[in-house]
Design an enzyme around this catalytic site. Structure first.
Site, PDB file in Angstrom:
ATOM      1  N   GLN A  82      -9.876  -5.998   9.930  1.00  0.00           N
ATOM      2  CA  GLN A  82     -10.243  -5.487   8.606  1.00  0.00           C
ATOM      3  C   GLN A  82     -11.093  -4.216   8.681  1.00  0.00           C
ATOM      4  OE1 GLN A  82      -8.937  -7.727   6.055  1.00  0.00           O
ATOM      5  NE2 GLN A  82      -8.046  -8.349   8.019  1.00  0.00           N
ATOM      6  N   PHE A 126      -6.156  -0.275   5.880  1.00  0.00           N
ATOM      7  CA  PHE A 126      -4.837  -0.484   5.281  1.00  0.00           C
ATOM      8  C   PHE A 126      -4.284   0.818   4.697  1.00  0.00           C
ATOM      9  CE2 PHE A 126      -6.739  -4.892   4.464  1.00  0.00           C
ATOM     10  CZ  PHE A 126      -6.432  -5.303   5.747  1.00  0.00           C
ATOM     11  N   GLU A 172       0.817  -1.223   0.000  1.00  0.00           N
ATOM     12  CA  GLU A 172       0.000   0.000   0.000  1.00  0.00           C
ATOM     13  C   GLU A 172       0.844   1.264   0.000  1.00  0.00           C
ATOM     14  OE1 GLU A 172      -0.400  -2.566   2.075  1.00  0.00           O
ATOM     15  OE2 GLU A 172      -2.261  -3.449   1.328  1.00  0.00           O
TER      16      GLU A 172
END
Ligand SMILES: Cc1ncc(C[n+]2csc(CCOP(=O)(O)OP(=O)(O)O)c2C)c(N)n1
Ligand SMILES: [Mg+2]
Lengths: 297, 332
Positions: free
Chosen positions: B135, B98, B73
């Site tokens: 998540q 993320f 990322e």
């Protein structure tokens, strides 16, 4: 030779007249060598005047930047946003006194301005700031990020079928950052053969020698196994620097890494390979001594 | 319009039909496809989550403008910034957590360099459900909000998302767009006009009272429950208004002043950590303007866990009964 080639590219691009800078770096090797001595002195003086800064990594990278800007870069200091210009990202942003000096000598701003380094309101920030100083392609200072941005610039050039080249200059300690390797992994995927990385392998960082702090070797093997073309050169030999840049420029299908072996603090005996001079400013007497030594008898 | 909207309870927001529900990430994927032909500078970068961030349609239709960057990322953010520095309009997408996890890269490459980078974080909040805590983007708004020059948007339905994305393409500068995994009822019709930096009144009683019991500020995934709470309270004799905050930065301080002038209290609801998000923005506005209004903040105070989205909204106090309670609770 480099200049001629760059000029051909300019003419091919059809967009660009050759401009002569009043302060342009001389083109013969001998003259350039002499001029780089002046640059080294300017680096010392500006950091000394600022009272802080990073002499070690500036002195190790100055030869590379001087050859790049004087003999290879397609650029026009009067039009820093010219779309077809070559891009330079100094990812090891703390080495900016070297970059500022080369920029001053190539006509981006008057040399006197070098002495404003790190002062309030100066475009010469402690680390390069693209919004304050035209000609800086990317603001850096957080190690590990510059190569990703350079990859983006090269990718945009590829998409737009432009022939500009992108150069990223990295420190060897910087290569300990994981993001560098993400970028190194991705450049070959996009076949960025107009992207060149130059590693200033001075074996120094802040807490010690690179091989002691966290070894990055074997570096050439690493680049090659990531599908880059890699060369190792003496980063203080102007001829070798020029030859490596020329070879890189002719490479097709792959990005290129030039691993330049250098000496941190090069040119000043008491600074050479001494990690205490990574980020310390010389006092006036030390600066005088350094300048005298650089200029020689 | 649905049955209840045709009834007399609300002036603005219809309680939508199920069929029109759409995750805001889906609307984002559609918006990209809509905007791509007239904006050739749009490029999209993904980090092995294009199926989830809904950029696959773009990738298929415009392969030369789509870059799969792998599970990396921070490099994606840097490369996107480099593309932006050369005139592209790059959208980098991943899960909200993320992206926010690479905050320092965003700080330098997007914010400090002021690049025209469009960051899209999907899977916001506990609303993602079963995948669980690791998540869930729960701190992203707080992180992004304190970066200079970065605008932060969280649309609540498909229409608002499409308009927000359109605005992002026109706007020059870094933007963070926060999107839901779960389907969102449609609150805005095609006549809606998204205005950057402005909240909109999403629901209010048809017969407007002089004073509201409460004004609820809600954003993103929390909006449907806020509207449900306001609707439920009306027949019980309590007038409550729902204000939708799509632009979280810069924040619409005037909307807070208006709410303070006609409401006994302000309630904020968000599927984000209680610190740094919508509730904080509302409190900052109130403090800045010297407004003497009680503010009750509802948000997530922990990491999430695995369960259905509904169960998690109940567990973390974001269900409509929790919101009703916050509107009525004795504050003394
Ligand atoms: C992400 C990040 N961590 C730490 C620093 C602090 N820092 C500045 S220079 C430096 C050492 C750099 O070593 P190297 O890359 O080898 O540069 P050089 O030897 O050329 O000066 C460090 C750790 C930084 N600028 N960025
Ligand atoms: Mg080093």
């Amino acid at each position: 030779m480099g200049v001629i080639l760059a000029n051909c590219l300019r003419e091919k691009a059809g967009l660009y007249k050759i401009v002569t800078m009043p302060a342009a770096i001389p083109e013969t090797a001998g003259e350039l060598k002499a001029r780089i001595k002046d640059m080294r002195v300017d680096i010392i003086r500006m950091i000394s005047a600022a009272g802080s800064g990073h002499p070690g990594g500036s002195l190790s990278v100055i030869d590379i930047l001087a050859v790049l800007y004087s003999q290879f870069l397609r650029h026009d200091p009067k039009r820093p946003d010219w779309p077809d210009r070559d891009r330079v990202v100094l990812s090891k942003g703390h080495g900016c006194p070297a970059l500022y000096t080369v920029m001053a000598y190539t006509g981006y701003f008057p040399k006197e301005q070098l002495m404003t380094l790190r002062q309030l309101g100066s475009p010469l920030q402690g680390h390069p700031d693209r919004l304050r100083l035209p000609g800086i392609e990317a603001s850096t200072g957080s190690l590990g990020q510059g190569l990703s941005m350079a990859v983006g610039m090269a990718l945009a050039g590829k998409m737009d079928k432009k022939d500009y080249r992108t150069y990223a200059v990295l420190g060897d300690g910087e290569l300990q950052e994981g993001q560098c390797w993400e970028a190194i992994m991705c450049a070959p995927k996009f076949k960025l053969d107009h992207l060149t990385v130059i590693v200033d392998r001075n074996n120094g960082q802040i807490d010690g020698h690179v091989h002691e702090v966290m070894d990055i070797e074997p570096l050439k093997d690493k680049f090659e196994s990531f599908r880059w073309e890699a060369q190792v050169i003496d980063g203080h030999d102007l001829g070798q620097i020029a030859a490596a840049l020329d070879k890189a420029r002719k490479t097709q299908g792959k990005p290129q890494a030039i691993i330049a072996d250098t000496i941190k603090g090069k040119g000043v005996s008491f600074m050479e390979d001494n990690i205490n001079w990574h980020g310390a400013a010389p006092k006036k007497e030390q600066a005088d001594k350094a300048a005298a030594e650089i200029q020689g008898p | 319009m649905t049955a209840s909207a045709k009834g007399s309870s609300s002036r603005r927001a219809p309680v939508p039909e199920r069929g029109s529900a759409q995750a805001t990430r889906e609307a984002f994927g559609e918006a990209l496809l809509e905007l791509a032909p007239e904006h050739p500078e749009i490029v999209v970068l993904d980090a092995d989550l294009s199926k989830s961030t809904m950029t696959q349609g773009f990738a298929k239709k415009y392969p030369s403008r789509h870059f799969e960057m792998g599970i990396a990322e921070q490099n994606m953010i840097g490369v996107g910034s480099g593309l932006a520095l050369c005139g592209k309009i790059p959208f980098v997408t991943s899960f909200a957590c993320f992206l926010a996890g690479r905050l320092e890269t965003i700080r330098v490459c997007a914010a400090y360099n002021r690049t025209n980078l469009k960051m899209v974080g999907t899977h916001a909040g506990v609303g993602i459900g079963e995948d669980g805590a690791s998540q869930m983007g729960l701190e992203d708004i707080g992180a992004m909000r304190c970066l200079p020059h970065v605008a932060v948007l969280q649309p609540c339905d498909g229409e608002e998302t499409r308009q927000a994305v359109k605005w992002m393409v026109r706007h020059i500068g870094p933007v963070y767009l926060r999107l839901t995994r779960q389907k969102m009822p449609s609150f805005h019709g095609p006549d809606y006009r998204f205005e950057f930096g402005k909240c909109d009144v999403l629901w209010e009683p048809q017969r407007q009272p002089k004073h509201y019991q409460a004004t609820i500020f809600a954003s993103g995934g929390a909006v449907p429950n806020a509207v449900a709470a306001a609707r439920d309270l009306l027949p019980r004799g309590f007038s409550v208004r729902v204000v939708n905050a799509c632009t979280l930065k810069p924040f619409d301080d005037e909307a807070v002043a208006r709410a303070a002038s006609n409401s006994e209290r302000i309630v904020t609801v968000e599927d984000h950590n209680i610190v740094g998000g919508l509730g904080s923005a509302v409190c900052e506005a109130a403090a800045q303007k010297g407004l003497a209004v009680p503010i009750v903040r509802i948000g997530v105070r922990e990491f999430g866990e695995s369960a259905t989205p509904e169960q998690l909204y109940a567990r973390h106090g974001l269900a409509s009964p929790n919101i009703e309670e916050a509107c009525l609770r004795n504050l003394s």
